[in-house]
Design a protein around this motif. Structure first.
Motif, PDB file in Angstrom:
ATOM      1  N   ARG A  59       0.825  -1.217   0.000  1.00 46.82           N
ATOM      2  CA  ARG A  59       0.000   0.000   0.000  1.00 46.82           C
ATOM      3  C   ARG A  59       0.852   1.256   0.000  1.00 46.82           C
ATOM      4  NH1 ARG A  59      -1.509  -2.798   4.340  1.00 46.82           N
ATOM      5  NH2 ARG A  59      -1.027  -1.057   5.750  1.00 46.82           N
ATOM      6  N   PRO A  60       0.293   2.380  -0.479  1.00 49.56           N
ATOM      7  CA  PRO A  60       1.038   3.655  -0.472  1.00 49.56           C
ATOM      8  C   PRO A  60       1.538   4.061   0.907  1.00 49.56           C
ATOM      9  CG  PRO A  60      -0.892   3.840  -1.872  1.00 49.56           C
ATOM     10  CD  PRO A  60      -0.993   2.503  -1.203  1.00 49.56           C
ATOM     11  N   ALA A  61       0.760   3.761   1.959  1.00 45.88           N
ATOM     12  CA  ALA A  61       1.189   4.120   3.310  1.00 45.88           C
ATOM     13  C   ALA A  61       2.481   3.393   3.685  1.00 45.88           C
ATOM     14  CB  ALA A  61       0.085   3.798   4.313  1.00 45.88           C
ATOM     15  N   LEU A  62       2.610   2.134   3.274  1.00 40.54           N
ATOM     16  CA  LEU A  62       3.822   1.370   3.565  1.00 40.54           C
ATOM     17  C   LEU A  62       5.006   1.922   2.782  1.00 40.54           C
ATOM     18  CD1 LEU A  62       1.611  -0.548   4.696  1.00 40.54           C
ATOM     19  CD2 LEU A  62       3.037  -2.464   3.932  1.00 40.54           C
ATOM     20  N   ILE A  63       4.760   2.304   1.537  1.00 40.67           N
ATOM     21  CA  ILE A  63       5.821   2.878   0.707  1.00 40.67           C
ATOM     22  C   ILE A  63       6.332   4.178   1.337  1.00 40.67           C
ATOM     23  CG2 ILE A  63       6.347   3.896  -1.541  1.00 40.67           C
ATOM     24  CD1 ILE A  63       4.187   1.994  -2.707  1.00 40.67           C
ATOM     25  N   SER A  64       5.410   5.007   1.774  1.00 39.45           N
ATOM     26  CA  SER A  64       5.783   6.283   2.392  1.00 39.45           C
ATOM     27  C   SER A  64       6.616   6.071   3.652  1.00 39.45           C
ATOM     28  CB  SER A  64       4.514   7.074   2.726  1.00 39.45           C
ATOM     29  OG  SER A  64       4.834   8.268   3.421  1.00 39.45           O
ATOM     30  N   GLN A  65       6.232   5.098   4.479  1.00 40.72           N
ATOM     31  CA  GLN A  65       6.968   4.850   5.719  1.00 40.72           C
ATOM     32  C   GLN A  65       8.356   4.272   5.440  1.00 40.72           C
ATOM     33  OE1 GLN A  65       6.212   5.651   8.816  1.00 40.72           O
ATOM     34  NE2 GLN A  65       4.212   6.515   8.322  1.00 40.72           N
ATOM     35  N   LEU A  66       8.460   3.383   4.470  1.00 40.27           N
ATOM     36  CA  LEU A  66       9.760   2.810   4.139  1.00 40.27           C
ATOM     37  C   LEU A  66      10.690   3.868   3.539  1.00 40.27           C
ATOM     38  CD1 LEU A  66      11.395   0.190   4.212  1.00 40.27           C
ATOM     39  CD2 LEU A  66      10.614  -0.267   1.876  1.00 40.27           C
ATOM     40  N   ARG A  67      10.129   4.823   2.845  1.00 41.75           N
ATOM     41  CA  ARG A  67      10.928   5.902   2.254  1.00 41.75           C
ATOM     42  C   ARG A  67      11.635   6.727   3.324  1.00 41.75           C
ATOM     43  NH1 ARG A  67       7.099   8.312  -1.033  1.00 41.75           N
ATOM     44  NH2 ARG A  67       7.710   6.868  -2.705  1.00 41.75           N
ATOM     45  N   GLN A  68      11.032   6.802   4.515  1.00 46.54           N
ATOM     46  CA  GLN A  68      11.598   7.609   5.591  1.00 46.54           C
ATOM     47  C   GLN A  68      12.500   6.819   6.537  1.00 46.54           C
ATOM     48  OE1 GLN A  68       8.398   9.913   7.585  1.00 46.54           O
ATOM     49  NE2 GLN A  68       7.082   9.228   5.930  1.00 46.54           N
ATOM     50  N   ALA A  69      12.566   5.504   6.382  1.00 46.74           N
ATOM     51  CA  ALA A  69      13.196   4.652   7.385  1.00 46.74           C
ATOM     52  C   ALA A  69      14.724   4.735   7.360  1.00 46.74           C
ATOM     53  CB  ALA A  69      12.756   3.206   7.181  1.00 46.74           C
ATOM     54  N   ASP A  70      15.315   4.724   8.553  1.00 44.66           N
ATOM     55  CA  ASP A  70      16.755   4.540   8.709  1.00 44.66           C
ATOM     56  C   ASP A  70      17.085   3.054   8.782  1.00 44.66           C
ATOM     57  OD1 ASP A  70      17.408   7.394   9.100  1.00 44.66           O
ATOM     58  OD2 ASP A  70      16.264   7.152  10.961  1.00 44.66           O
ATOM     59  N   LEU A  71      16.124   2.285   9.271  1.00 48.68           N
ATOM     60  CA  LEU A  71      16.307   0.845   9.429  1.00 48.68           C
ATOM     61  C   LEU A  71      15.008   0.135   9.079  1.00 48.68           C
ATOM     62  CD1 LEU A  71      17.792  -1.730  10.543  1.00 48.68           C
ATOM     63  CD2 LEU A  71      16.862  -1.126  12.779  1.00 48.68           C
ATOM     64  N   ALA A  72      15.113  -0.900   8.252  1.00 51.50           N
ATOM     65  CA  ALA A  72      13.995  -1.812   8.005  1.00 51.50           C
ATOM     66  C   ALA A  72      14.382  -3.157   8.581  1.00 51.50           C
ATOM     67  CB  ALA A  72      13.701  -1.934   6.512  1.00 51.50           C
ATOM     68  N   ILE A  73      13.599  -3.652   9.515  1.00 50.97           N
ATOM     69  CA  ILE A  73      13.872  -4.957  10.130  1.00 50.97           C
ATOM     70  C   ILE A  73      12.756  -5.916   9.754  1.00 50.97           C
ATOM     71  CG2 ILE A  73      12.948  -4.028  12.314  1.00 50.97           C
ATOM     72  CD1 ILE A  73      14.587  -6.219  13.739  1.00 50.97           C
ATOM     73  N   CYS A  74      13.136  -7.002   9.103  1.00 47.36           N
ATOM     74  CA  CYS A  74      12.167  -7.962   8.579  1.00 47.36           C
ATOM     75  C   CYS A  74      12.636  -9.373   8.899  1.00 47.36           C
ATOM     76  CB  CYS A  74      12.007  -7.786   7.070  1.00 47.36           C
ATOM     77  SG  CYS A  74      11.491  -6.108   6.575  1.00 47.36           S
ATOM     78  N   THR A  75      11.779 -10.354   8.618  1.00 52.30           N
ATOM     79  CA  THR A  75      12.141 -11.742   8.890  1.00 52.30           C
ATOM     80  C   THR A  75      13.148 -12.255   7.890  1.00 52.30           C
ATOM     81  OG1 THR A  75       9.994 -12.205   9.901  1.00 52.30           O
ATOM     82  CG2 THR A  75      11.262 -14.087   9.093  1.00 52.30           C
TER      83      THR A  75
END
Length: 300
Positions: A59-75
């Motif tokens: 979703r666009p909301a997820l794209i927007s949040q990832l654009r601002q991230a310093d760190l993405a932590i995933c499985t």
């Protein structure tokens, strides 16, 4: 002197404050670890316990949040393969691209169960790297937390010592808690159960439980009538004490089977509550539910 001190304080006030890390967590369990190690971080959680993390809309909301991230932590281990690469492409954030320190995969920090040298679609929804649901084992969570504290220190060197100190304090209490859970769980050792998918495989491995049948004919395929009748036949010999599925799976197949062999059905959350982010409470709830189902009172 007072005028110089006032000028110095005024100058310091004009300096930018040390900004908190902006963290994008693919699943709530990793957000819970971030909250322990970096309580001031700005957290966004892409999924919740009512969703299957394999299948998420970019979703666009997820794209927007990832654009601002310093760190993405995933499985990792391909759990988010259907949606994370698209988010990375759309967000175009160089900090969280493959190979960058701002991208952290928990599955790369521990040994995974059920790795396969060869995988094809005929096997169903199988991950070549291994079962990605490693957060169901609190011992593996400890190792992930240790690696995460180091990564946070790399991204925020000024606070590296603080992250390590927080990890040390938490790890000491966590080890004691795991021992208490294992002592309680001794009553479940070598008990048989039926489950849907391999979502809780690490929990069974940790608690020495045996999954003797799967409601799914192949991983990721919905239960069929033909397959459920086969499970019914095998279950009568294995004598399981419970049927387990995640809270986001269709309850009807498990209820049908339970009605045939008079077993309780547990619909368990596959991750922590996104609002509470309380790992202790989540593990405690899983263990308590299993212990209750294993006793006569739990079958009432």
């Amino acid at each position: 002197m007072r005028s110089k001190l006032a000028a110095l304080l005024l100058g310091l006030a004009g300096l930018p404050a040390c900004a908190a890390l902006n963290v994008f967590a693919c699943e709530p369990e990793w957000a819970a670890l971030v909250r322990i190690l970096a309580p001031d971080a700005k957290l966004f959680i892409a999924t919740h316990a009512g969703q299957d993390p394999h299948h998420i809309e970019a979703r666009p909301a997820l794209i927007s949040q990832l654009r601002q991230a310093d760190l993405a932590i995933c499985t990792g281990a391909s759990l988010e393969a259907g949606w994370l690469p698209l988010l990375q492409q759309k967000a175009a954030n160089p900090r969280v691209q493959a190979g960058q320190p701002g991208l952290f995969f928990a599955a790369e920090q521990v040994e995974l169960l059920d790795a396969h040298q060869h995988v094809d679609r005929s096997m169903g929804d199988v991950h070549a790297e291994g079962n990605p649901h490693l957060h169901l084992d609190p011992r593996r969570m400890l190792r992930v937390a240790q690696a995460l504290s180091t990564r946070l220190g790399q991204l925020d060197p000024a606070q590296a010592g603080v992250y390590q100190q927080r990890f040390g304090s938490w790890a000491e209490a966590w080890r004691r808690q795991v021992l208490r859970w294992e002592e309680r769980a001794s009553a479940l050792e070598d008990r048989a159960l039926i489950a849907q998918h391999s979502s809780f495989a690490y929990l069974w491995h940790w608690l020495n439980l045996r999954q003797v049948a799967d409601l799914e004919p192949k991983p990721g395929l919905p239960p069929s009538v033909v397959h459920l009748r086969k499970v019914l036949q095998s279950a009568q010999q294995a004598q399981p004490f419970v049927i387990v599925q995640t809270s986001y799976q269709d309850p009807q197949p498990a209820r049908w089977l339970a009605g045939q062999i008079k077993l309780p059905v547990l619909s368990l959350p596959a991750t922590v509550d996104s609002q509470r982010l309380d790992l202790n409470a989540w593990y405690e709830g899983l263990l308590t539910a299993l212990l209750n189902a294993a006793t006569p009172a739990g079958r009432s």
